[in-house]
Design a protein around this motif. Structure first.
Motif, mmCIF file in Angstrom:
data_model
loop_
_atom_site.group_PDB
_atom_site.id
_atom_site.type_symbol
_atom_site.label_atom_id
_atom_site.label_comp_id
_atom_site.label_asym_id
_atom_site.label_seq_id
_atom_site.Cartn_x
_atom_site.Cartn_y
_atom_site.Cartn_z
ATOM 1 N N GLU A 46 0.829 -1.214 0.000
ATOM 2 C CA GLU A 46 0.000 0.000 0.000
ATOM 3 C C GLU A 46 0.863 1.264 0.000
ATOM 4 O O GLU A 46 0.616 2.201 -0.762
ATOM 5 C CB GLU A 46 -0.899 -0.032 1.245
ATOM 6 C CG GLU A 46 -1.986 1.008 1.220
ATOM 7 C CD GLU A 46 -2.802 1.009 2.517
ATOM 8 O OE1 GLU A 46 -2.904 -0.063 3.169
ATOM 9 O OE2 GLU A 46 -3.313 2.091 2.872
ATOM 10 N N ALA A 47 1.905 1.260 0.834
ATOM 11 C CA ALA A 47 2.754 2.453 0.936
ATOM 12 C C ALA A 47 3.466 2.720 -0.381
ATOM 13 O O ALA A 47 3.488 3.855 -0.872
ATOM 14 C CB ALA A 47 3.769 2.272 2.072
ATOM 15 N N VAL A 48 4.038 1.674 -0.979
ATOM 16 C CA VAL A 48 4.793 1.881 -2.221
ATOM 17 C C VAL A 48 3.842 2.298 -3.349
ATOM 18 O O VAL A 48 4.163 3.172 -4.157
ATOM 19 C CB VAL A 48 5.605 0.617 -2.594
ATOM 20 C CG1 VAL A 48 6.281 0.802 -3.951
ATOM 21 C CG2 VAL A 48 6.650 0.319 -1.525
ATOM 22 N N ARG A 49 2.658 1.705 -3.366
ATOM 23 C CA ARG A 49 1.699 2.096 -4.408
ATOM 24 C C ARG A 49 1.433 3.603 -4.352
ATOM 25 O O ARG A 49 1.181 4.253 -5.365
ATOM 26 C CB ARG A 49 0.402 1.295 -4.224
ATOM 27 C CG ARG A 49 -0.586 1.524 -5.344
ATOM 28 C CD ARG A 49 -1.766 0.578 -5.229
ATOM 29 N NE ARG A 49 -1.440 -0.786 -5.594
ATOM 30 C CZ ARG A 49 -1.837 -1.880 -4.922
ATOM 31 N NH1 ARG A 49 -2.566 -1.756 -3.839
ATOM 32 N NH2 ARG A 49 -1.507 -3.075 -5.330
ATOM 33 N N GLY A 50 1.540 4.159 -3.143
ATOM 34 C CA GLY A 50 1.310 5.594 -2.944
ATOM 35 C C GLY A 50 2.219 6.474 -3.796
ATOM 36 O O GLY A 50 1.849 7.612 -4.114
ATOM 37 N N VAL A 51 3.391 5.970 -4.199
ATOM 38 C CA VAL A 51 4.278 6.823 -5.006
ATOM 39 C C VAL A 51 3.644 7.128 -6.367
ATOM 40 O O VAL A 51 3.996 8.115 -7.010
ATOM 41 C CB VAL A 51 5.703 6.224 -5.202
ATOM 42 C CG1 VAL A 51 6.403 6.019 -3.876
ATOM 43 C CG2 VAL A 51 5.682 4.948 -6.022
ATOM 44 N N PHE A 52 2.713 6.267 -6.792
ATOM 45 C CA PHE A 52 2.056 6.504 -8.083
ATOM 46 C C PHE A 52 0.723 7.243 -7.928
ATOM 47 O O PHE A 52 0.205 7.800 -8.885
ATOM 48 C CB PHE A 52 1.783 5.167 -8.798
ATOM 49 C CG PHE A 52 3.044 4.400 -9.112
ATOM 50 C CD1 PHE A 52 3.899 4.830 -10.127
ATOM 51 C CD2 PHE A 52 3.384 3.264 -8.386
ATOM 52 C CE1 PHE A 52 5.064 4.131 -10.413
ATOM 53 C CE2 PHE A 52 4.545 2.561 -8.670
ATOM 54 C CZ PHE A 52 5.393 2.992 -9.684
ATOM 55 N N THR A 53 0.152 7.181 -6.715
ATOM 56 C CA THR A 53 -1.217 7.694 -6.565
ATOM 57 C C THR A 53 -1.305 8.936 -5.675
ATOM 58 O O THR A 53 -2.335 9.603 -5.658
ATOM 59 C CB THR A 53 -2.123 6.605 -5.948
ATOM 60 O OG1 THR A 53 -1.539 6.200 -4.704
ATOM 61 C CG2 THR A 53 -2.255 5.396 -6.858
ATOM 62 N N GLU A 88 1.735 13.482 0.838
ATOM 63 C CA GLU A 88 0.652 12.544 1.223
ATOM 64 C C GLU A 88 1.213 11.132 1.412
ATOM 65 O O GLU A 88 0.816 10.410 2.324
ATOM 66 C CB GLU A 88 -0.423 12.493 0.126
ATOM 67 C CG GLU A 88 -1.301 13.725 0.054
ATOM 68 C CD GLU A 88 -2.118 13.772 -1.240
ATOM 69 O OE1 GLU A 88 -3.018 14.603 -1.324
ATOM 70 O OE2 GLU A 88 -1.835 12.988 -2.191
ATOM 71 N N GLY A 89 2.139 10.757 0.523
ATOM 72 C CA GLY A 89 2.755 9.428 0.604
ATOM 73 C C GLY A 89 3.505 9.257 1.918
ATOM 74 O O GLY A 89 3.415 8.208 2.573
ATOM 75 N N LEU A 90 4.237 10.309 2.312
ATOM 76 C CA LEU A 90 4.975 10.247 3.586
ATOM 77 C C LEU A 90 4.005 10.076 4.754
ATOM 78 O O LEU A 90 4.244 9.272 5.662
ATOM 79 C CB LEU A 90 5.789 11.527 3.793
ATOM 80 C CG LEU A 90 7.055 11.724 2.961
ATOM 81 C CD1 LEU A 90 7.716 13.061 3.330
ATOM 82 C CD2 LEU A 90 8.048 10.582 3.179
ATOM 83 N N ALA A 91 2.910 10.821 4.709
ATOM 84 C CA ALA A 91 1.939 10.757 5.814
ATOM 85 C C ALA A 91 1.294 9.375 5.868
ATOM 86 O O ALA A 91 1.106 8.802 6.955
ATOM 87 C CB ALA A 91 0.887 11.843 5.645
#
Ligand code: 3HC
Length: 693
Positions: free
Chosen positions: A234-241, A246-249
């Protein structure tokens, strides 16, 4: 500043971290580092900054002992934000290891230089968590998500060369790493060509996203039940979304959730327990050790061969001793076949295989042990045999050689008494397969010299083992507790459970195998022989052996293995036999829930563990946990039997044991005095550890 110093080299400020032993990022260091970056960043004469470290490591990561306690500011993400946001280029000079938060510090820098021997990794997954200071957001931006994700999923560190190939480090320094970092810092300041990792998106292509999603799907299939693996996806997917902020949070929220999870608590307990186990009571760290340049192993069976492999793998020449050449040939062939399998699997190069095999020589007769600095006896498990060997060793071994027995049960002082040098004799109990299992129980009888124990512990670490020093006593720690579980499993069969139910309860708990599948694999006749030699009986286990059902090797045991299958099936004949034995014992069989089975299997082990602690056979509850994790495949995320007992509640375990003792009439199931005392005081085993330390 206590943990950081600043020096100037021309226009470059060198910020050196110095927080022994491994520069873990505790609160003081975080504060000092933030202060140093602010100070250097505000100095008009400073054009660039290098972050370097003193001691054996760059930074080993966040301070694990702070996890689960109220956070102390500045938290690591705040420090890293200041580094990344600095108006001057910041270069990391990495030596030793850069792990977890340590690598995250380097990722927040604008460039990285590493020594050729440096190792870099994000091992958080092994602690039940994920990187929590930007690792999941910055690493993919630097090297692409498809390369970053597997690195974080495995937690294994990589070499500097590999890191350079991935684009994780900018330079591998042939000479002094700080000099190289200063030179790079100068040139970045001069050219102005440096970027903040958080602002980069060039590696996050559509192709990278597809490749990451394929890996994520695979991880979900294999590790869907591991909350941290799924959080990582989930966290890594955040780099694309998500945006970087926001990804850091999102990463931080997932991280904090996992830190609070019981599984991560257990894994942290394991981390510290294993390190504490290496500390030997009464023996000061740094005690002079005996040099070990050569070894001899007596007995070229499976165990002896495995032990010889441990030495060869560590680069120590070893002589494998037997009574006849044919036994040596068999032993060495077996070892060669195991190495060959590793070569086929790709985990060993042919050159390393040849080097290791060349370190193992065979010899007939004990005289060949005369040159060895350490002799490990792995002969037949019978006192007479052992005494004969040790009395001969006394004659042939050189003065000062360490004489160790690999016995699993026998009394070490009785073995030592066969020599005139009991101060040199101790137990070194390897676990099968010896070249694989990490545990080494080092049995310390009363008369052994301190430097012998210290040498054995340090040798164990060189052999890649996890050493735990234990006292002398039948079965030492691990097997003594295992015996309680074996008895409990037999009792359950007679009371109404079936082999597959007992096994399922343990595999459901996280063990790879249950006791009956394990016994079928090892050979039921082994336990039968041991029971007979000790004048003991076990109605079901004995009946199974009397029927000739020795397990997989005979196609039948507690289960049936049609056509040589490896996975057993339920055997109606065995189940009928068990029912018959229950009847003979006058027992009305009843059903047990999985939870009841678990309690009946594990509570008696905890009880025995408490006795072992009372008797001083184990020093700390964490030592017992370390033994069960590394020698018996106790699931790491359950923390070991004593940690598990703490999570259940010692009062609960006492009540359950009392009920079991009353039902069975077996006084051995009465709660041990230590267990009763801790339970009545509302305490845990871990508090006992704190008191003893
Ligand atoms: N936190 C607290 N203490 C640590 C530590 C850490 N991260 N790493 C090591 N230590 C302590 C050990 O407990 C030990 O203490 P002791 O001497 O009192 O027993 C001492 O440092 C030396 O450690 P070792 O005996 O393990 O020394 P080695 O030289 O064999 O190994 C090492 C050094 C490779 C750094 C090894 O200690 C290690 O793997 N450490 C843990 C690395 C790790 O998991 N880092 C990630 C932490 S989680 C994180 O960073 C979260 C972040 O994303 C926010």
């Amino acid at each position: 500043m206590q943990t950081v110093r600043i020096a100037r080299r021309g226009a470059v400020a060198i910020v050196t971290i110095d927080n022994p032993p491994v520069n873990a990022l505790g609160a003081a260091l975080r504060g000092d580092l933030l202060g140093a970056i602010a100070e250097a960043g505000a100095d008009a004469a400073v054009e660039a900054i290098v972050i370097a470290a003193a001691g054996r490591a760059f930074i080993a990561g966040a301070d694990i002992s702070e996890f689960g306690k109220p956070p102390v500011r500045p938290v690591l993400p705040e420090v890293l934000e200041a580094i990344e946001g600095c108006a001057r280029p910041v270069v990391a000079a990495i030596h030793g290891v850069a792990l977890g938060g340590g690598l995250e510090v380097a990722l927040a820098c604008h460039a990285r230089v590493a020594t050729p021997a440096a190792r870099l990794g994000l091992p958080e997954i092994k602690l039940g968590i994920i990187p929590g200071a930007g690792g999941t957001q910055r690493l993919p931006r630097l090297i692409g998500a498809a390369d970053a994700f597997p690195l974080m999923l495995s937690g294994e560190p990589i070499s500097a060369d590999r890191a350079a190939a991935l684009g994780l480090v900018d330079q591998v320094a042939a000479g002094d790493v700080v000099d190289a970092a200063v030179a790079l810092a100068h040139s970045l300041a001069a050219t102005g060509r440096w970027t903040r990792t958080g602002e980069r998106a060039d590696r996050l292509t559509a192709q990278d996203r597809d490749a990451f999603e394929a890996l994520a799907a695979d991880a979900t299939r294999k590790s869907g039940d591991m909350p941290n693996a799924m959080a990582l996806v989930e966290a890594v997917r955040g780099v694309f979304t998500l945006s970087f902020a926001e990804g850091l949070a999102a990463e931080r929220a997932l991280f904090l959730n996992l830190v609070a999870d019981e599984r991560s608590k257990a894994l942290r307990h394991v981390f510290f327990a294993e390190r504490e186990a290496a500390k030997i009571p009464g023996i000061a760290a740094g005690t002079a050790e005996r040099p070990i340049a050569t070894a001899a192993v007596i007995g070229a069976g499976t165990m002896g061969g495995g032990i010889a492999m441990c030495f060869a793998n560590a680069g120590i020449p070893v002589t494998l001793i037997e009574q006849q050449q044919a036994q040596i040939d068999n032993g060495i062939n077996r070892v060669a076949a195991i190495y060959e399998m590793s070569v086929t699997r790709g985990s060993l190069t042919p050159e390393n295989r040849d080097r290791r095999i060349a370190l193992i020589t065979g010899a007939v007769g004990l005289a060949a042990a005369g040159r060895a600095d350490i002799v490990i006896e792995a002969a037949f498990e019978e006192m007479g045999v052992k005494q004969e060997i040790f009395s001969e060793l006394d004659r042939v071994a050189k003065q000062g050689a360490i004489l160790a027995s690999n016995t699993s049960y026998l009394d070490i002082p009785t073995i030592a008494a066969a020599t005139k040098r009991p101060q040199d004799v101790l137990g070194m109990h390897f676990f099968s397969p010896a070249n694989v299992m990490k545990l080494l129980e080092i049995v310390r009888p009363a008369g052994v010299a301190d430097d012998v124990v210290a040498t054995a512990v340090s040798l164990a670490r060189k052999l890649g083992k996890v050493p735990v020093v234990v006292g002398n006593g039948f079965g030492f720690v691990g097997n003594r507790m295992l015996e309680q579980r074996t008895k409990a499993a037999e009792r359950l069969l007679i009371a109404g459970a079936l082999p597959h139910e007992v096994d399922a309860a343990l595999t459901g708990f996280g063990f790879k195998m249950g006791p009956f599948a394990m016994s079928d694999l090892a050979g039921n006749d082994i336990g039968w022989r041991t029971r007979k030699s000790r004048g003991k009986t076990a109605a079901v286990a004995d009946a199974i052996c009397e029927a000739g059902w020795f397990g997989q090797k005979t196609g039948r045991g507690y289960y049936i293995y049609p056509g040589g299958a490896r996975a057993g099936e339920r055997d109606p004949e065995v189940e009928a036999l068990i029912a018959c034995i229950s009847k003979e014992h006058g027992v009305t069989r009843r059903r047990f829930t999985e939870a009841e089975i678990l309690a009946r299997l594990l509570d008696p082990m905890v009880n025995e563990g408490a006795r072992i602690l009372e008797e001083g056979v184990a020093t700390r509850p964490g030592d017992i946990d370390t033994i069960w994790l590394n020698g018996y495949n106790w699931p790491a995320w359950r923390g070991g039997p004593m940690h598990w007992a703490d999570t259940v509640g010692l009062d609960v375990i006492v009540k359950r044991l009392e009920a079991q003792a009353a039902e069975s009439g077996d006084a051995a199931l009465e709660p041990a005095p230590l267990l009763r005392r801790l339970a009545s005081e509302g305490k845990t085993f871990s508090e006992l550890k704190a008191k003893a330390a």
